[in-house]
Structure formats: C-alpha cells, structure tokens
Design an enzyme around this catalytic site. Structure first.
Site, PDB file in Angstrom:
ATOM      1  N   LEU A  17       0.808  -1.213   0.000  1.00 19.44           N
ATOM      2  CA  LEU A  17       0.000   0.000   0.000  1.00 19.44           C
ATOM      3  C   LEU A  17       0.846   1.270   0.000  1.00 19.44           C
ATOM      4  O   LEU A  17       0.416   2.317  -0.466  1.00 19.44           O
ATOM      5  CB  LEU A  17      -0.932   0.018   1.226  1.00 19.44           C
ATOM      6  CG  LEU A  17      -1.961  -1.116   1.286  1.00 19.44           C
ATOM      7  CD1 LEU A  17      -2.775  -1.014   2.564  1.00 19.44           C
ATOM      8  CD2 LEU A  17      -2.877  -1.087   0.066  1.00 19.44           C
ATOM      9  N   GLY A  18       2.050   1.174   0.519  1.00 21.86           N
ATOM     10  CA  GLY A  18       2.907   2.352   0.578  1.00 21.86           C
ATOM     11  C   GLY A  18       4.198   2.031   1.266  1.00 21.86           C
ATOM     12  O   GLY A  18       4.324   1.009   1.958  1.00 21.86           O
ATOM     13  N   GLY A  23      12.858   5.867   5.860  1.00 19.74           N
ATOM     14  CA  GLY A  23      12.479   5.641   7.255  1.00 19.74           C
ATOM     15  C   GLY A  23      12.344   4.180   7.606  1.00 19.74           C
ATOM     16  O   GLY A  23      12.163   3.844   8.778  1.00 19.74           O
ATOM     17  N   LYS A  42       1.817  -3.120   9.040  1.00 12.69           N
ATOM     18  CA  LYS A  42       2.807  -2.049   8.975  1.00 12.69           C
ATOM     19  C   LYS A  42       4.138  -2.634   9.461  1.00 12.69           C
ATOM     20  O   LYS A  42       4.279  -3.004  10.627  1.00 12.69           O
ATOM     21  CB  LYS A  42       2.394  -0.865   9.846  1.00 12.69           C
ATOM     22  CG  LYS A  42       3.317   0.347   9.713  1.00 12.69           C
ATOM     23  CD  LYS A  42       2.967   1.456  10.696  1.00 12.69           C
ATOM     24  CE  LYS A  42       1.602   2.023  10.404  1.00 12.69           C
ATOM     25  NZ  LYS A  42       1.298   3.183  11.298  1.00 12.69           N
ATOM     26  N   ASP A 135       0.120  14.078  15.618  1.00 15.87           N
ATOM     27  CA  ASP A 135       0.471  14.087  14.196  1.00 15.87           C
ATOM     28  C   ASP A 135      -0.788  14.048  13.330  1.00 15.87           C
ATOM     29  O   ASP A 135      -0.912  13.236  12.412  1.00 15.87           O
ATOM     30  CB  ASP A 135       1.381  12.899  13.865  1.00 15.87           C
ATOM     31  CG  ASP A 135       2.066  13.062  12.503  1.00 15.87           C
ATOM     32  OD1 ASP A 135       2.192  14.219  12.046  1.00 15.87           O
ATOM     33  OD2 ASP A 135       2.453  12.050  11.906  1.00 15.87           O
TER      34      ASP A 135
END
Length: 637
Positions: A17-18, A23, A42, A135
């Site tokens: 997905l990304g 990072g 994730k 955030d």
C-alpha cells in the site's frame, strides 16, 4: 518484500500500500490465513535503514496506545510480531482513502469530517490518562465511500500525565504542529486541534499538505481567509480559533470545539447593519480630534460577524496602508462579534481650517456583500482670532470693583469670609461658562458636579449678604429679597444655555432627569447673586469691548467677571490690612486659616485672569503662526 517472514506468522501479502524506504517503513494489505480477514500490516524494517532508538520507541509506543483503544473511528489493533528485518504491527483493514488525495469536497462533507475527527479526539482525551495524537494531518485521516472517518498512525501519540510533557525530540509534521509542540513545550488537549484546523484549511482552500507552511507568518499565525471564497466563510471564525498560535486562545478541548461547531450553518452567512451610513464630524476650533461612534449589528443567529476597516484611498491623502492612515483611525480596526461599537477619530491637525473634507471608510466583512461603504464628512474648525486686550475698560472695571470692595470691607466684618468662600464661586462660574456642548457630552458628570459646587458656594454668598442686610431693618430685608430674586433671575440667564445643552443628553430626556437638573440649577442660580445687579450695566459692556478686540463672547465675559472679582477682592483685603484687621502678628489658628484661604482664593482668581488675558492669547498667536508656516504641508480637499 519480506513476504516469507510474514507468511510464517500466518499472513498472506496481497499488495503493497505504501512505503518509506528512508524511514524503513512499509505498509501491506494482507489476508489472515486462518480467519480470512483482510488486514493491514505495517512493517518497521530496522536492518539497512536509518532507524534510531527514538524511532524504535515510536513503534513500541504505537502498540501500547492501540492496545488500550476501542473506537469505531480508530483501526483495531489485532496483532504484532517480530520478523527477520524488524517488527510488524497488524491492524484492521479500512477500504478508505486519505484526505491527502485531492477530492472536490462539499462544505457539508468537510463539516462532517471535522465533527467525526472531533468525536474521535474527544474519546482519546477522555482516556485515563488522556491520549494526544501529535500528528494529525490529511495523510492520517481516512474517509470511506460512506463518509465514515478514521484516524490512523499513532506512532507519535503520547499518554497523559508525564508522557504528555516535553520530549527530547520534536515529533510531528511541519505546518500541522502547534507552536508548543514545535518548541518542545508542554502539550495540552488543545494541541491536536491545531493540526485538525490546518487539515480542514487544506480541504477548504485546496492547499496541499506540503504547502501549508507558506501560510504561516513569523508569529506562527495561519493566514488563510483570502483563499476561501466568500460564500464559504460561514465558519471561518471557528477555524481561526482552532489554529490560534497560543494554546490559551485556542479551544481548550475537542469537546469544546465540537459544541461550538455543531450549531454553525456553513452556508449561512452573517449580515451587517450599520447604525449610521454617513458620519458628520463638525469641529469647533483648529486643531482638534473629533470622534464619532458607529455600531455594527449582525441579526443572523448561529453566525459570527468579523471583519476590518480600511480608509479608502484618496488622491489628496498621503500614501497609506489598509491598517494606517495619517488623520483617520478606527478602533477596533479588526473586530469579531455580533454587536460591535467602533470609534472613528479624525485628527484635524493635518487638515486646513474652516474647510469640508469628504472621505470613505470601507468595511470588509465575512458577509455576502463583502464590503460596505461609510461616508465621512469632516468640517474643520476655525482658527482663533488675533486677540488684544482693551485695557481702558478693564482698568475702569477694576477700579470700580476695588472701590466697592473697599466700601464692603469697611462696613462689614463678613467681607473677609466673602472673599474666602464667595469669590471662588466666580471660578465655578468661569468653569461653567467655558464648558461647551462637546465637553458636556464627553463628561456630563463633571459638568453637573460643577453646578453642584456653584450651588453650595452661591448659597454661602447669599446667606452672608442676607445676614449683612438684615441689620438695616425692614428696608434691608426688602433689599435682600430684591437681591435674592435678581440672583435667581441672573443665575437662570447664565445657566439656561447649560440647561438646554444638558437636556440634549440621553440621561436627561426622562422626567426624572429633568427634575434632577431643575434641582441642581435652582440653587446654582444663587451663584450669580454677587454680580446680578452689576452684570447688565457694568460687566456686559466691558465684555462687548473685548469682543471687538478678537475675543469670543464667553471669553470676554469671563475677562470682565474675573477682572471685577480681582478688584473686589483687592479692595476688601486692602481695607482690612490698612485697618489692621489682618495685620496683627498674632498667628493664631484662625489667622493662619484666613491667610491660607486668602492666598488660595486670590491665587485662583489671578491665575484665571492671567489665563484668559495673557496665556490663551499667546497660545492662539503661536497657533496662528504655526498654521501659516505649515499650511503648504496640510492635506488639501
């Protein structure tokens, strides 16, 4: 792709997905093999990336926070495990897109998104300890096809108490962090509101996340109203409060912001009604500052009027900004509210005397009209005339009153007390004569106070005269009654203009106000008892002679009144000193008191005479010279 390590944990990757290679973060869509549930994985890859200990702590922090949360607007925590390259966090999969993806959002949809996120934040802030996301930005808010809103990415979140405080590293996204987070200061529940407000501004103004920083000035204030079309400004004041730089001027919590937002109709705009479409500034002298008030009223419920004033450019005015003008000022310059009283001040020192100027004020507001025009007409005052005393008449008046004072001092022991207590009443009359309508309007209480003081002093003077004349028998009593009647009549003549002007005040339009004024001016009329018989035959002709030398009518009467008062006092004191009444060396308390009072009384009269006869004419002469010297620099019509 670390698919084998993830497969060993029972998850089959469907697609990526990304990713953030720098990072070391990759996000996958996957299927749990046992349950068949679609999930989001994730992966935090430590090997071969620039991961630091702080970023590792962020991973653990996100797991810790998500384990304790259960809200339909927050993806559920399902699992976490280690892989050969790092750690993986498993969450509920949401078929939704982030707000960072361009979309033609409607106003109702943006308000729905705002309310949904505020409800999520209210839940987070109700936790014990409260959770601060830190955030909030378009990338971290997802919206599905049914407009269900979700808040994701709790990697920077902190629990309340000590965890909410200052950290050693600034965490968040530039442009969406409030100043207290940017400078590593104590965070509050209102800190997350700044990021939400900045996100909503991106949606309304069509600004990308990476460009939000261009709207922030050196004081960390977001300027965005110029990017929003007029018909979409119904809730702009609410947004401005969300992104205030100072936490104390922001909403204190998500609950407070939610309560304020719900009743706002994003399509309903305020209206502005002006108390005066045109203002007249009429000067009495040059130079002076003239003020007028104008009231702005917004009759539309559940809306807030805000805006600012600007003086319209004029070819004869010096160049100026919308916030600064050389001779016209408005307070407050910027406003917010539904009933606002503004004060407009005109400084005629920059203008020609005895001229009429016309200018316009532009009212910028968040109404559908956007601008309104207020017309200003300024009539500047006149310059003072050149003043020269007519000394012969004043000298004769002084000698006449000196002789009258000498006679009075010779026949009455009460004459000293007349000087002490009675003649200061002349100063009160002088103050009343110099009080104009503008001063009455600005400070009516002071004018009424002067009238009360005149009443007291006038009563003392009347009592003394009646006491003196009583010794002359029935004839004396008759003369006393005539003097009292004349005093009342003379006082009414002197006070009638004051009364008429006071009646123009709002407070005196009622029956009670008129009654109070009548009670004040009836005893005040006795103040003129001393000069009632002399005023028509002696003082007025002398005053008229001064008028021919450039003095105003009231100023000429003041000069005549004060000259007579100084002469009367001088005659009384001269006789008493010659006769030895006050020349004794016995410094008793009574004598010291009399001396002090006489100095105060005489000094007051002499100062007032010098002011009218010397100081004011000199001041006017300097003013005329200054005007002629600077006339070429003054603003033309």
């Amino acid at each position: 792709m670390n698919s084998e390590s993830i497969l060993k944990q029972g998850y089959q990757i469907i697609e990526e997905l990304g990713h953030n290679l720098t990072g070391g973060r990759v996000t996958y869509k996957a299927t749990h093999l046992l349950s068949g549930q679609t999930v989001v994985i994730k992966e935090f890859q430590f090997l071969g990336s620039s991961w630091t200990e702080t970023e590792y702590d962020a991973y653990e922090q996100e797991i810790q926070v998500l384990r304790h949360l259960s809200h339909p607007g927050i993806p559920r925590y399902l699992d976490s495990f280690e892989t050969d390259e790092g750690f993986c966090l498993v969450q509920q999969y949401l078929d939704a897109q982030s707000l960072a993806i361009p979309h033609p959002w409607k106003l109702e949809e943006i308000k729905h998104i705002a309310i949904s996120v505020l409800r999520i934040l209210t839940y987070l802030q109700s936790q014990t300890p409260p959770v601060i996301h830190r955030d909030i930005k378009p990338e971290n808010i997802l919206v599905d096809q049914n407009l269900k809103v979700y808040l994701i990415d709790f990697g920077f979140a902190r629990l309340g108490g000590g965890e909410v405080g200052v950290s050693s590293v600034v965490k968040g996204t530039m442009g969406f962090m409030p100043p207290e987070q940017l400078f590593n200061r104590q965070l509050t529940p209102g800190s997350d509101l700044y990021g939400l407000g900045a996100t909503l501004i991106c949606l309304l103004a069509g600004v990308k996340s990476g460009e939000i920083g261009t709207l922030i000035d050196e004081d960390y204030k977001l300027h965005f109203s110029h990017l929003i079309p007029p018909m979409q400004r119904g809730w702009i004041s609410w947004l401005e409060k969300m992104v205030q730089p100072l936490p104390k001027t922001r909403f204190s919590s998500a609950q407070e912001a939610l309560i304020a937002l719900k009743p706002i109709n994003v399509h309903r705009l305020p209206k502005v009604r002006l108390s005066h479409p045109m203002l007249l500034f009429k000067g009495t002298h040059w130079p002076e500052k003239i003020t007028q008030k104008i009231t702005l009223i917004n009759p539309i419920p559940n809306t807030i009027l805000w805006g600012r004033w600007e003086v319209a450019p004029h070819p004869c005015d010096p160049p100026h900004t919308p916030y600064d003008h050389s001779w016209i000022s408005v307070t407050p310059h910027q406003f917010e509210g539904n009933i606002i009283e503004c004060t407009i001040t005109v400084d005629t020192a920059h203008l020609l005397s005895a001229e009429t100027y016309q200018r316009q004020l532009i009212l910028h507001s968040n109404t559908s009209e956007e601008t309104k025009i207020v017309h200003l007409e300024v009539e500047t005052g006149t310059l003072p005339k050149t003043q020269k005393l007519e000394y012969i008449s004043l000298s004769c008046l002084f000698i006449f009153c000196f002789c009258a004072g000498a006679i009075l001092g010779g026949i009455s022991s009460f004459s000293v007390w007349l000087v002490i207590f009675g003649l200061p009443g002349i100063a009160v009359v002088d103050a009343l004569l110099t009080t104009n309508l503008v001063q009455l309007k600005q400070n009516p209480s002071s004018s009424i106070l002067v009238g009360v003081l005149g009443s007291v002093i006038g009563g003392i003077v009347a009592s003394m005269f009646l006491g003196i004349l009583y010794w002359f028998g029935p004839v004396g009593i008759s003369i006393g009654l005539i003097l009292v009647s004349s005093g009342i009549l003379g006082g009414v003549i002197l006070g009638v203009s004051r009364l008429q002007e006071l009646e123009k005040l709002e407070s005196s339009r009622t029956i009670l106000g008129r009654l109070i004024l009548g009670l004040i001016f009836f005893p005040y009329s006795l103040t003129s008892l001393v000069i009632a018989l002399l005023l028509p035959g002696v003082f007025i002709p002398v005053a008229d002679l001064q008028k021919a030398r450039g003095f105003e009518i009231l100023q000429g009467r003041q000069l005549a009144l004060l000259t007579g008062a100084v002469g009367l006092a001088s005659g009384i004191w001269a006789v008493n000193w010659v006769s030895g009444t006050l020349s004794t060396l016995d410094l008793s308390a009574e004598v010291i008191f009399v001396l002090l009072m006489s100095v105060a009384s005489g000094g007051t009269l002499v100062y007032l005479w010098c002011k009218q006869a010397i100081l004011i004419p000199r001041k006017n002469q300097k003013l005329l010279a200054h005007y002629q010297k600077s006339k070429a620099k003054l603003i033309q019509l």
